[in-house]
Write a protein that holds these residues in place. Structure first.
Motif, mmCIF file in Angstrom:
data_model
loop_
_atom_site.group_PDB
_atom_site.id
_atom_site.type_symbol
_atom_site.label_atom_id
_atom_site.label_comp_id
_atom_site.label_asym_id
_atom_site.label_seq_id
_atom_site.Cartn_x
_atom_site.Cartn_y
_atom_site.Cartn_z
ATOM 1 N N ALA A 56 -1.516 19.382 11.562
ATOM 2 C CA ALA A 56 -0.830 19.752 12.553
ATOM 3 C C ALA A 56 0.195 19.616 12.755
ATOM 4 O O ALA A 56 1.041 19.249 13.599
ATOM 5 C CB ALA A 56 -1.735 18.618 13.839
ATOM 6 N N GLY A 57 1.238 18.837 11.427
ATOM 7 C CA GLY A 57 2.325 18.429 11.484
ATOM 8 C C GLY A 57 3.103 17.107 12.353
ATOM 9 O O GLY A 57 3.655 17.251 12.069
ATOM 10 N N THR A 58 1.853 16.248 12.213
ATOM 11 C CA THR A 58 2.050 15.040 13.132
ATOM 12 C C THR A 58 2.504 14.089 11.779
ATOM 13 O O THR A 58 2.481 13.382 12.680
ATOM 14 C CB THR A 58 0.605 14.519 14.019
ATOM 15 O OG1 THR A 58 -0.275 15.070 13.010
ATOM 16 C CG2 THR A 58 0.986 15.852 14.726
ATOM 17 N N SER A 59 1.368 14.110 10.645
ATOM 18 C CA SER A 59 1.806 12.999 9.880
ATOM 19 C C SER A 59 2.775 13.784 8.598
ATOM 20 O O SER A 59 2.101 14.563 7.938
ATOM 21 C CB SER A 59 0.553 12.375 9.075
ATOM 22 O OG SER A 59 0.428 12.575 10.346
ATOM 23 N N MET A 60 3.621 12.683 7.981
ATOM 24 C CA MET A 60 4.060 13.635 6.588
ATOM 25 C C MET A 60 4.033 13.241 5.573
ATOM 26 O O MET A 60 3.294 11.631 5.751
ATOM 27 C CB MET A 60 5.638 13.309 7.297
ATOM 28 C CG MET A 60 6.184 14.079 7.969
ATOM 29 S SD MET A 60 8.264 14.209 8.254
ATOM 30 C CE MET A 60 7.643 12.588 8.996
ATOM 31 N N TYR A 61 3.644 13.319 4.384
ATOM 32 C CA TYR A 61 3.908 12.583 3.406
ATOM 33 C C TYR A 61 4.784 12.365 1.963
ATOM 34 O O TYR A 61 4.757 11.693 1.241
ATOM 35 C CB TYR A 61 2.199 13.270 2.682
ATOM 36 C CG TYR A 61 1.029 13.562 3.745
ATOM 37 C CD1 TYR A 61 1.059 12.128 4.168
ATOM 38 C CD2 TYR A 61 0.733 14.433 4.686
ATOM 39 C CE1 TYR A 61 -0.489 12.001 5.073
ATOM 40 C CE2 TYR A 61 -0.438 13.742 5.131
ATOM 41 C CZ TYR A 61 -0.791 12.986 5.277
ATOM 42 O OH TYR A 61 -1.980 12.987 7.017
ATOM 43 N N ASP A 62 4.668 13.959 1.643
ATOM 44 C CA ASP A 62 6.314 14.074 0.718
ATOM 45 C C ASP A 62 7.390 15.375 1.833
ATOM 46 O O ASP A 62 7.304 15.738 1.804
ATOM 47 C CB ASP A 62 5.945 15.524 -0.121
ATOM 48 C CG ASP A 62 4.325 14.698 -0.895
ATOM 49 O OD1 ASP A 62 4.501 13.967 -1.209
ATOM 50 O OD2 ASP A 62 4.302 15.890 -1.414
ATOM 51 N N TYR A 63 8.413 14.194 2.101
ATOM 52 C CA TYR A 63 9.499 14.422 2.905
ATOM 53 C C TYR A 63 10.740 13.447 2.824
ATOM 54 O O TYR A 63 10.606 12.771 1.782
ATOM 55 C CB TYR A 63 8.568 14.371 4.132
ATOM 56 C CG TYR A 63 8.704 12.427 4.632
ATOM 57 C CD1 TYR A 63 8.585 11.531 5.362
ATOM 58 C CD2 TYR A 63 6.921 12.138 4.309
ATOM 59 C CE1 TYR A 63 9.043 10.459 5.498
ATOM 60 C CE2 TYR A 63 7.017 10.915 4.355
ATOM 61 C CZ TYR A 63 8.144 9.682 4.473
ATOM 62 O OH TYR A 63 7.908 8.327 5.353
ATOM 63 N N LEU A 64 11.576 13.406 3.055
ATOM 64 C CA LEU A 64 12.755 13.136 3.322
ATOM 65 C C LEU A 64 13.166 12.162 4.275
ATOM 66 O O LEU A 64 12.895 12.051 5.589
ATOM 67 C CB LEU A 64 14.086 13.739 3.143
ATOM 68 C CG LEU A 64 15.383 13.390 3.265
ATOM 69 C CD1 LEU A 64 15.864 13.377 2.212
ATOM 70 C CD2 LEU A 64 16.111 14.360 3.851
ATOM 71 N N ARG A 65 13.280 10.841 4.237
ATOM 72 C CA ARG A 65 14.899 10.606 5.404
ATOM 73 C C ARG A 65 15.670 9.928 4.848
ATOM 74 O O ARG A 65 16.423 9.642 3.745
ATOM 75 C CB ARG A 65 13.769 8.588 4.966
ATOM 76 C CG ARG A 65 11.933 8.978 6.209
ATOM 77 C CD ARG A 65 11.555 7.147 5.813
ATOM 78 N NE ARG A 65 10.744 7.306 6.923
ATOM 79 C CZ ARG A 65 9.975 5.931 7.114
ATOM 80 N NH1 ARG A 65 10.306 4.889 6.880
ATOM 81 N NH2 ARG A 65 8.592 6.442 7.635
ATOM 82 N N VAL A 66 16.604 9.207 6.025
ATOM 83 C CA VAL A 66 17.858 8.778 5.877
ATOM 84 C C VAL A 66 19.039 8.094 6.322
ATOM 85 O O VAL A 66 17.892 7.461 7.759
ATOM 86 C CB VAL A 66 19.124 10.220 6.376
ATOM 87 C CG1 VAL A 66 20.709 9.470 6.153
ATOM 88 C CG2 VAL A 66 18.303 11.255 5.269
ATOM 89 N N TYR A 67 18.938 7.174 5.811
ATOM 90 C CA TYR A 67 19.100 5.541 6.201
ATOM 91 C C TYR A 67 20.637 5.104 6.261
ATOM 92 O O TYR A 67 21.199 6.155 5.089
ATOM 93 C CB TYR A 67 18.805 4.231 5.229
ATOM 94 C CG TYR A 67 17.452 4.787 5.691
ATOM 95 C CD1 TYR A 67 16.517 3.253 6.729
ATOM 96 C CD2 TYR A 67 16.339 5.459 4.710
ATOM 97 C CE1 TYR A 67 15.229 3.436 6.675
ATOM 98 C CE2 TYR A 67 14.430 4.985 4.369
ATOM 99 C CZ TYR A 67 14.339 4.224 5.817
ATOM 100 O OH TYR A 67 12.694 4.451 6.083
ATOM 101 N N ALA A 68 21.825 4.405 7.467
ATOM 102 C CA ALA A 68 21.970 3.584 6.488
ATOM 103 C C ALA A 68 22.668 2.270 6.585
ATOM 104 O O ALA A 68 21.556 1.973 7.615
ATOM 105 C CB ALA A 68 23.041 3.491 8.037
#
Length: 244
Positions: free
Chosen positions: A68-80
């Protein structure tokens, strides 16, 4: 993370390089889908004194999301993160910072993204921008994430916000916005396009609200606004607003 030539936005035609996840010491943009991983790449940035900033980069990945594209398992996050806050030693996402965005599959095509960084949080600060890749160790599609064309640009004029549409008719619309600068801008540039196209029409106005005329009936449009604090010092664009 590696900086290498396995992939880049020019597909190698200009001999470019990018930042990417690799399980082959940078030779390929490939990952082991059977092992859970947290990988961090960071750079310390002295933001100087601007009312607003734009963090931009290109990225691509397949990774893993649910059907459904609503949950991510292998992905990128960007933080400050404040420079006083370290990244986790082995596993987990950073804490005590600001999550700037999460990015999942692009079907292995490069996409450009821009993130507005507010002066209230970033002016006169030194922060770490952290790219964090996570895969959960269960399935996944090649390739993992790759990042290219990273830039941070400070703007001397802050972008408008709170776009509002009024007086919408079949051929015209009135739009207004909230000025986030200390003084009234010299002028605004109102840009609009038909949804799904890449052609933008720019119109200049010294006042808000502003009416866009000669639109095509029963058509989906996108509009965004840039503020100019002087004749040639424009802000980044506001968030886009959709109307029909």
């Amino acid at each position: 993370w590696y900086i290498g030539t396995a992939t880049d936005t020019t597909n190698g035609s200009l001999g470019g390089s990018s930042l990417y996840i690799s399980d082959s010491n940078g030779i390929t943009n490939h990952y082991n889908t059977d092992v859970s991983t947290y990988a961090y790449s960071l750079i310390s940035v002295d933001f100087g004194n601007y009312p607003e900033y734009q963090l931009s980069f290109a990225y691509k990945l397949n990774g893993e999301v649910n059907s459904a594209g609503t949950s991510m398992y292998d992905y990128l996050r960007v933080y400050a993160l404040p420079t006083s806050v370290g990244i986790p030693v082995t596993t987990g996402f950073p804490t005590n910072g600001t999550l700037l965005g999460s990015f999942a599959t692009t079907n292995n095509t490069w996409q450009d993204t821009s993130i507005t960084l507010t002066g209230a949080e970033f002016t006169d600060s030194i922060k770490s921008i952290v790219f964090c890749w996570h895969n959960d160790g269960s399935d996944g599609e090649q390739p993992p994430v790759a990042i290219d064309n990273i830039s941070i640009i400070g703007s001397t004029c802050a972008a408008p916000d709170s776009l509002t549409i009024t007086n919408l008719s079949s051929t015209e619309v009135t739009i207004t916005c909230h000025n986030t600068n200390e003084n009234t801008p010299n002028h605004y540039v109102v840009s609009y396009s038909v949804s799904g196209t890449s052609t933008w029409t720019d119109e200049t106005t010294t006042t808000m609200p502003y009416t866009i005329q000669n639109l095509t009936a029963n058509t989906d449009y996108i509009v965004k606004i840039s503020a100019f604090c002087s004749s040639n010092a424009g802000s980044i664009y506001s968030e886009e607003y959709n109307f029909h």
